[in-house]
Design a protein around this motif. Structure first.
Motif, PDB file in Angstrom:
ATOM      1  N   ASN A  93       0.712  -1.182   0.073  1.00 18.91           N
ATOM      2  CA  ASN A  93       0.054  -0.015   0.094  1.00 18.91           C
ATOM      3  C   ASN A  93       0.966   1.240   0.012  1.00 18.91           C
ATOM      4  O   ASN A  93       0.692   2.231  -0.783  1.00 18.91           O
ATOM      5  CB  ASN A  93      -0.851   0.217   1.417  1.00 18.91           C
ATOM      6  N   LEU A  94       1.941   1.351   0.976  1.00 17.32           N
ATOM      7  CA  LEU A  94       2.791   2.390   1.118  1.00 17.32           C
ATOM      8  C   LEU A  94       3.434   2.646  -0.336  1.00 17.32           C
ATOM      9  O   LEU A  94       3.910   3.743  -0.846  1.00 17.32           O
ATOM     10  CB  LEU A  94       3.826   2.198   1.959  1.00 17.32           C
ATOM     11  N   GLU A  95       3.825   1.412  -1.156  1.00 17.14           N
ATOM     12  CA  GLU A  95       4.665   1.689  -2.177  1.00 17.14           C
ATOM     13  C   GLU A  95       3.820   2.243  -3.252  1.00 17.14           C
ATOM     14  O   GLU A  95       4.121   3.311  -4.137  1.00 17.14           O
ATOM     15  CB  GLU A  95       4.857   0.321  -2.474  1.00 17.14           C
ATOM     16  N   THR A  96       2.557   1.869  -3.364  1.00 18.60           N
ATOM     17  CA  THR A  96       1.654   2.221  -4.549  1.00 18.60           C
ATOM     18  C   THR A  96       1.413   3.753  -4.211  1.00 18.60           C
ATOM     19  O   THR A  96       1.309   4.760  -5.137  1.00 18.60           O
ATOM     20  CB  THR A  96       0.250   1.532  -4.337  1.00 18.60           C
ATOM     21  N   ARG A  97       1.145   4.042  -3.014  1.00 12.71           N
ATOM     22  CA  ARG A  97       1.047   5.572  -2.619  1.00 12.71           C
ATOM     23  C   ARG A  97       2.255   6.493  -3.026  1.00 12.71           C
ATOM     24  O   ARG A  97       2.086   7.364  -3.493  1.00 12.71           O
ATOM     25  CB  ARG A  97       0.760   5.747  -1.143  1.00 12.71           C
ATOM     26  N   LEU A  98       3.509   5.901  -2.702  1.00 12.69           N
ATOM     27  CA  LEU A  98       4.816   6.520  -3.080  1.00 12.69           C
ATOM     28  C   LEU A  98       4.969   6.680  -4.564  1.00 12.69           C
ATOM     29  O   LEU A  98       5.374   7.858  -5.004  1.00 12.69           O
ATOM     30  CB  LEU A  98       5.949   5.715  -2.248  1.00 12.69           C
ATOM     31  N   GLU A  99       4.625   5.623  -5.287  1.00  8.11           N
ATOM     32  CA  GLU A  99       4.481   5.699  -6.624  1.00  8.11           C
ATOM     33  C   GLU A  99       3.778   7.013  -7.211  1.00  8.11           C
ATOM     34  O   GLU A  99       4.181   7.585  -8.257  1.00  8.11           O
ATOM     35  CB  GLU A  99       3.904   4.580  -7.197  1.00  8.11           C
ATOM     36  N   HIS A 100       2.286   7.124  -6.587  1.00 14.18           N
ATOM     37  CA  HIS A 100       1.582   8.279  -7.158  1.00 14.18           C
ATOM     38  C   HIS A 100       2.362   9.663  -6.631  1.00 14.18           C
ATOM     39  O   HIS A 100       2.204  10.435  -7.801  1.00 14.18           O
ATOM     40  CB  HIS A 100       0.196   8.286  -6.389  1.00 14.18           C
ATOM     41  N   VAL A 101       2.667   9.737  -5.622  1.00 10.77           N
ATOM     42  CA  VAL A 101       3.428  10.819  -5.218  1.00 10.77           C
ATOM     43  C   VAL A 101       4.734  11.384  -6.235  1.00 10.77           C
ATOM     44  O   VAL A 101       4.824  12.304  -6.610  1.00 10.77           O
ATOM     45  CB  VAL A 101       4.095  10.822  -3.675  1.00 10.77           C
ATOM     46  N   ASN A 102       5.522  10.135  -6.467  1.00 13.45           N
ATOM     47  CA  ASN A 102       6.611  10.447  -7.341  1.00 13.45           C
ATOM     48  C   ASN A 102       6.137  10.842  -8.653  1.00 13.45           C
ATOM     49  O   ASN A 102       6.659  11.368  -9.302  1.00 13.45           O
ATOM     50  CB  ASN A 102       7.476   9.097  -7.287  1.00 13.45           C
ATOM     51  N   ASN A 103       5.177  10.152  -9.273  1.00 14.78           N
ATOM     52  CA  ASN A 103       4.605  10.519 -10.608  1.00 14.78           C
ATOM     53  C   ASN A 103       4.125  12.053 -10.464  1.00 14.78           C
ATOM     54  O   ASN A 103       4.204  12.571 -11.529  1.00 14.78           O
ATOM     55  CB  ASN A 103       3.459   9.648 -10.837  1.00 14.78           C
ATOM     56  N   ALA A 104       3.507  12.334  -9.234  1.00 20.38           N
ATOM     57  CA  ALA A 104       3.102  13.901  -9.413  1.00 20.38           C
ATOM     58  C   ALA A 104       4.097  14.710  -9.491  1.00 20.38           C
ATOM     59  O   ALA A 104       4.166  15.952 -10.022  1.00 20.38           O
ATOM     60  CB  ALA A 104       2.280  13.935  -8.200  1.00 20.38           C
ATOM     61  N   LEU A 105       5.290  14.344  -8.660  1.00 19.68           N
ATOM     62  CA  LEU A 105       6.399  15.081  -8.732  1.00 19.68           C
ATOM     63  C   LEU A 105       7.077  15.150 -10.070  1.00 19.68           C
ATOM     64  O   LEU A 105       7.395  16.230 -10.575  1.00 19.68           O
ATOM     65  CB  LEU A 105       7.509  14.705  -7.600  1.00 19.68           C
ATOM     66  N   GLU A 106       6.954  13.881 -10.881  1.00 19.48           N
ATOM     67  CA  GLU A 106       7.547  14.084 -12.240  1.00 19.48           C
ATOM     68  C   GLU A 106       6.736  14.890 -13.194  1.00 19.48           C
ATOM     69  O   GLU A 106       7.080  15.712 -14.120  1.00 19.48           O
ATOM     70  CB  GLU A 106       7.490  12.501 -12.766  1.00 19.48           C
ATOM     71  N   ARG A 107       5.300  14.764 -12.854  1.00 15.77           N
ATOM     72  CA  ARG A 107       4.363  15.648 -13.747  1.00 15.77           C
ATOM     73  C   ARG A 107       4.724  17.247 -13.158  1.00 15.77           C
ATOM     74  O   ARG A 107       4.673  18.145 -14.373  1.00 15.77           O
ATOM     75  CB  ARG A 107       2.983  15.472 -13.527  1.00 15.77           C
ATOM     76  N   ILE A 108       5.341  17.554 -12.115  1.00 16.93           N
ATOM     77  CA  ILE A 108       5.616  18.977 -11.977  1.00 16.93           C
ATOM     78  C   ILE A 108       6.708  19.426 -12.918  1.00 16.93           C
ATOM     79  O   ILE A 108       6.810  20.398 -13.394  1.00 16.93           O
ATOM     80  CB  ILE A 108       5.826  19.177 -10.393  1.00 16.93           C
ATOM     81  N   ASP A 109       7.963  18.608 -12.648  1.00 19.21           N
ATOM     82  CA  ASP A 109       8.947  18.851 -13.481  1.00 19.21           C
ATOM     83  C   ASP A 109       8.619  18.846 -14.968  1.00 19.21           C
ATOM     84  O   ASP A 109       9.122  19.667 -15.722  1.00 19.21           O
ATOM     85  CB  ASP A 109       9.950  17.825 -13.371  1.00 19.21           C
ATOM     86  N   ALA A 110       7.635  17.889 -15.478  1.00 27.89           N
ATOM     87  CA  ALA A 110       7.285  17.986 -16.938  1.00 27.89           C
ATOM     88  C   ALA A 110       6.231  19.134 -17.485  1.00 27.89           C
ATOM     89  O   ALA A 110       6.070  19.063 -18.649  1.00 27.89           O
ATOM     90  CB  ALA A 110       6.890  16.731 -17.322  1.00 27.89           C
ATOM     91  N   GLY A 111       5.942  19.798 -16.407  1.00 30.08           N
ATOM     92  CA  GLY A 111       4.761  20.985 -16.601  1.00 30.08           C
ATOM     93  C   GLY A 111       3.481  20.419 -16.923  1.00 30.08           C
ATOM     94  O   GLY A 111       2.436  21.174 -17.329  1.00 30.08           O
ATOM     95  N   THR A 112       3.224  19.270 -16.580  1.00 33.14           N
ATOM     96  CA  THR A 112       1.649  18.871 -16.881  1.00 33.14           C
ATOM     97  C   THR A 112       0.848  18.343 -15.741  1.00 33.14           C
ATOM     98  O   THR A 112      -0.199  17.979 -15.513  1.00 33.14           O
ATOM     99  CB  THR A 112       1.787  17.312 -17.596  1.00 33.14           C
ATOM    100  N   TYR A 113       1.350  18.937 -14.644  1.00 34.83           N
ATOM    101  CA  TYR A 113       0.836  18.734 -13.095  1.00 34.83           C
ATOM    102  C   TYR A 113      -0.297  19.840 -12.939  1.00 34.83           C
ATOM    103  O   TYR A 113      -0.602  20.610 -13.460  1.00 34.83           O
ATOM    104  CB  TYR A 113       1.836  19.059 -11.843  1.00 34.83           C
ATOM    105  N   GLY A 114      -1.348  18.861 -12.596  1.00 32.86           N
ATOM    106  CA  GLY A 114      -2.743  19.379 -12.200  1.00 32.86           C
ATOM    107  C   GLY A 114      -3.874  19.383 -13.263  1.00 32.86           C
ATOM    108  O   GLY A 114      -4.799  19.849 -13.451  1.00 32.86           O
ATOM    109  N   TYR A 115      -3.340  18.648 -14.470  1.00 31.28           N
ATOM    110  CA  TYR A 115      -4.281  18.159 -15.461  1.00 31.28           C
ATOM    111  C   TYR A 115      -4.673  16.787 -15.316  1.00 31.28           C
ATOM    112  O   TYR A 115      -3.627  15.995 -15.146  1.00 31.28           O
ATOM    113  CB  TYR A 115      -3.321  18.560 -16.746  1.00 31.28           C
TER     114      TYR A 115
END
Ligand code: ZN
Length: 122
Positions: free
Chosen positions: A72-94
């Motif tokens: 469960n923690l790993e899945t959540r961490l994956e989502h958090v990491n994905n969100a951080l990657e989307r921030i860097d990519a400029g696609t966060y919040g879509y």
């Protein structure tokens, strides 16, 4: 990139959550040396080679519980990491389904949200 939301604030929240998740994970698991994104549950007692069958069963049960929690923690961490990657990519919040901006209250409740309310899966 969205300018109507304060991405830096969400990034901060995500980084705090990431650190908390990693701290929790390192208490009951360890990183897979071959793949640092992968965590495995640890139960030192099982590894110590308990000989009492009842203690051993308890330890195995604990390891199974830890494995579920780590998952469960790993899945959540994956989502958090994905969100951080989307921030860097400029696609966060879509929304990843419709490309529509994700509602601000949804992001406030879950900064790692990947979809707008119309495309929520959970
Ligand atoms: Zn959507």
């Amino acid at each position: 990139m969205r300018t109507d939301i304060d991405i830096a604030t969400y990034k901060e929240k995500l980084l705090v959550e990431k650190a908390a998740l990693e701290a929790e994970l390192s208490e009951i698991g360890q990183k897979n040396e071959q793949n640092p994104d992968d965590w495995e549950a640890t139960s030192p007692d099982v590894n110590r080679g308990e000989t009492d069958p009842i203690d051993r069963a308890d330890n195995i049960e604990e390891l199974e519980n830890n494995t579920a929690i780590v998952g469960n923690l790993e899945t959540r961490l994956e989502h958090v990491n994905n969100a951080l990657e989307r921030i860097d990519a400029g696609t966060y919040g879509y929304c990843i389904v419709s490309n529509e901006p994700i509602e601000t209250d949804r992001l406030d409740a879950n900064p790692a949200a990947e979809t707008c309310k119309a495309h929520m899966e959970d």
